[in-house]
Design a protein around this motif. Structure first.
Motif, short mmCIF file in Angstrom:
data_model
loop_
_atom_site.label_atom_id
_atom_site.label_comp_id
_atom_site.label_asym_id
_atom_site.label_seq_id
_atom_site.Cartn_x
_atom_site.Cartn_y
_atom_site.Cartn_z
N LEU A 16 0.84 -1.20 0.00
CA LEU A 16 0.00 0.00 0.00
C LEU A 16 0.87 1.25 0.00
CD1 LEU A 16 -2.75 1.47 0.31
CD2 LEU A 16 -2.48 1.19 2.79
N ALA A 17 1.88 1.27 0.87
CA ALA A 17 2.77 2.43 0.96
C ALA A 17 3.51 2.65 -0.36
CB ALA A 17 3.76 2.25 2.11
N LEU A 18 4.02 1.58 -0.95
CA LEU A 18 4.72 1.72 -2.23
C LEU A 18 3.79 2.23 -3.33
CD1 LEU A 18 6.94 -1.50 -2.20
CD2 LEU A 18 7.72 0.87 -2.02
N GLY A 19 2.58 1.69 -3.37
CA GLY A 19 1.61 2.11 -4.39
C GLY A 19 1.19 3.55 -4.21
N LEU A 21 2.81 5.92 -2.49
CA LEU A 21 3.96 6.80 -2.65
C LEU A 21 4.29 7.01 -4.13
CD1 LEU A 21 6.21 8.44 -1.28
CD2 LEU A 21 7.59 6.34 -1.28
N SER A 22 4.33 5.92 -4.88
CA SER A 22 4.69 6.05 -6.30
C SER A 22 3.63 6.84 -7.08
CB SER A 22 4.91 4.67 -6.93
OG SER A 22 3.72 3.91 -6.91
N THR A 23 2.35 6.57 -6.84
CA THR A 23 1.32 7.33 -7.55
C THR A 23 1.27 8.76 -7.05
OG1 THR A 23 -0.42 6.55 -6.04
CG2 THR A 23 -0.11 5.31 -8.09
N GLY A 24 1.56 8.98 -5.76
CA GLY A 24 1.60 10.34 -5.23
C GLY A 24 2.70 11.16 -5.87
N ILE A 25 3.87 10.56 -6.05
CA ILE A 25 4.99 11.27 -6.71
C ILE A 25 4.64 11.58 -8.16
CG2 ILE A 25 7.37 11.00 -7.53
CD1 ILE A 25 7.90 9.44 -4.87
N VAL A 26 4.08 10.59 -8.87
CA VAL A 26 3.69 10.80 -10.27
C VAL A 26 2.66 11.92 -10.37
CG1 VAL A 26 2.39 9.71 -12.15
CG2 VAL A 26 4.27 8.48 -11.08
N GLN A 27 1.74 11.97 -9.43
CA GLN A 27 0.73 13.02 -9.45
C GLN A 27 1.32 14.37 -9.06
OE1 GLN A 27 -2.02 10.97 -6.90
NE2 GLN A 27 -3.26 10.28 -8.63
N LEU A 28 2.24 14.36 -8.13
CA LEU A 28 2.86 15.60 -7.68
C LEU A 28 3.68 16.26 -8.79
CD1 LEU A 28 3.08 17.38 -5.17
CD2 LEU A 28 5.07 16.05 -4.49
N GLY A 58 -0.12 10.68 3.77
CA GLY A 58 -0.84 9.51 4.26
C GLY A 58 0.08 8.32 4.47
N VAL A 59 1.02 8.13 3.55
CA VAL A 59 1.99 7.04 3.68
C VAL A 59 2.83 7.25 4.94
CG1 VAL A 59 4.10 6.05 2.68
CG2 VAL A 59 2.10 6.45 1.23
N VAL A 60 3.29 8.47 5.16
CA VAL A 60 4.08 8.77 6.36
C VAL A 60 3.24 8.46 7.61
CG1 VAL A 60 5.19 10.60 7.69
CG2 VAL A 60 5.53 10.48 5.21
N ALA A 61 1.99 8.90 7.61
CA ALA A 61 1.11 8.69 8.78
C ALA A 61 0.89 7.21 9.06
CB ALA A 61 -0.23 9.39 8.56
N PRO A 102 -6.58 1.34 -8.93
CA PRO A 102 -7.40 1.81 -7.80
C PRO A 102 -8.05 0.68 -7.00
CG PRO A 102 -7.90 3.08 -9.78
CD PRO A 102 -6.98 1.97 -10.19
N VAL A 103 -8.50 -0.37 -7.67
CA VAL A 103 -9.12 -1.49 -6.95
C VAL A 103 -8.08 -2.19 -6.07
CG1 VAL A 103 -10.18 -3.79 -7.22
CG2 VAL A 103 -11.02 -1.86 -8.57
N LEU A 104 -6.89 -2.42 -6.61
CA LEU A 104 -5.83 -3.06 -5.83
C LEU A 104 -5.47 -2.21 -4.61
CD1 LEU A 104 -3.71 -5.25 -5.38
CD2 LEU A 104 -2.20 -3.97 -6.93
N LEU A 105 -5.31 -0.90 -4.80
CA LEU A 105 -4.96 -0.03 -3.68
C LEU A 105 -6.10 0.05 -2.66
CD1 LEU A 105 -2.98 2.77 -5.51
CD2 LEU A 105 -2.08 1.08 -3.90
N LEU A 106 -7.34 -0.02 -3.12
CA LEU A 106 -8.47 -0.03 -2.20
C LEU A 106 -8.48 -1.30 -1.36
CD1 LEU A 106 -11.00 1.55 -1.29
CD2 LEU A 106 -12.27 0.29 -3.02
N ILE A 107 -8.21 -2.43 -1.97
CA ILE A 107 -8.14 -3.71 -1.25
C ILE A 107 -6.99 -3.69 -0.24
CG2 ILE A 107 -7.63 -6.18 -1.49
CD1 ILE A 107 -9.20 -6.02 -4.20
N LEU A 108 -5.82 -3.19 -0.67
CA LEU A 108 -4.67 -3.11 0.24
C LEU A 108 -4.96 -2.17 1.41
CD1 LEU A 108 -1.74 -3.01 -2.33
CD2 LEU A 108 -2.27 -4.87 -0.74
N THR A 109 -5.69 -1.08 1.15
CA THR A 109 -6.08 -0.16 2.22
C THR A 109 -6.91 -0.89 3.25
OG1 THR A 109 -6.01 1.78 0.77
CG2 THR A 109 -7.36 1.96 2.75
N PHE A 110 -7.92 -1.63 2.79
CA PHE A 110 -8.79 -2.35 3.71
C PHE A 110 -8.03 -3.42 4.48
CE2 PHE A 110 -11.59 -5.90 4.77
CZ PHE A 110 -12.47 -5.25 5.62
N VAL A 111 -7.19 -4.20 3.80
CA VAL A 111 -6.44 -5.28 4.46
C VAL A 111 -5.47 -4.71 5.50
CG1 VAL A 111 -4.78 -7.16 4.11
CG2 VAL A 111 -6.72 -6.90 2.54
#
Length: 127
Positions: A16-19, A21-28, A58-61, A102-111
């Motif tokens: 989750l953190a890797l996903g 972080l990487s999408t956050g950097i790409v978006q930033l 969020g990843v840091v938190a 997004p579905v994978l990251l949503l599942i990882l968030t829940f798990v």
């Protein structure tokens, strides 16, 4: 917490953190492909920077020890951003390829949230 649950938690949380972080950097940095996708979805490009910063914070938190209330907010933010992405892609009729991330990251968030250790949860005191 059992060893099995701890392993599940850390695997889900690291992915989750890797996903995020990487999408956050790409978006930033507002990569061209991301900007085009946001425009196709009907959102302004400046939203990429906002979401990117939120994901990184969020990843840091989620990863730092303590601060259980902040972790809850981070997980909630991840849930809202990913469910919003899924609904946005659905609304414009995108194919399965666009739903995968997004579905994978949503599942990882829940798990990750479900299997988090007690010291990373808000414990309510009963009288």
């Amino acid at each position: 917490m059992s060893k099995r649950n701890k392993i599940i938690y850390w695997i889900a949380t690291i992915w989750l953190a890797l996903g995020m972080l990487s999408t956050g950097i790409v978006q930033l940095i507002q990569l061209k492909e991301e900007t085009e996708m946001m425009n196709r979805l009907g959102y302004p490009s400046y939203l990429l920077g906002i979401i990117g910063v939120w994901k990184i914070l969020g990843v840091v938190a989620v990863l730092v020890p303590k601060f259980p209330l902040l972790k809850e907010w981070a997980y909630a933010g991840f849930f809202f951003v990913m469910s919003g992405a899924i609904l946005s892609h659905f609304a414009i009729g995108d194919g399965a390829k666009e739903f995968f991330g997004p579905v994978l990251l949503l599942i990882l968030t829940f798990v990750s949230w479900y299997f988090r250790p007690v010291n990373r949860k808000i414990v309510l005191q009963t009288q």
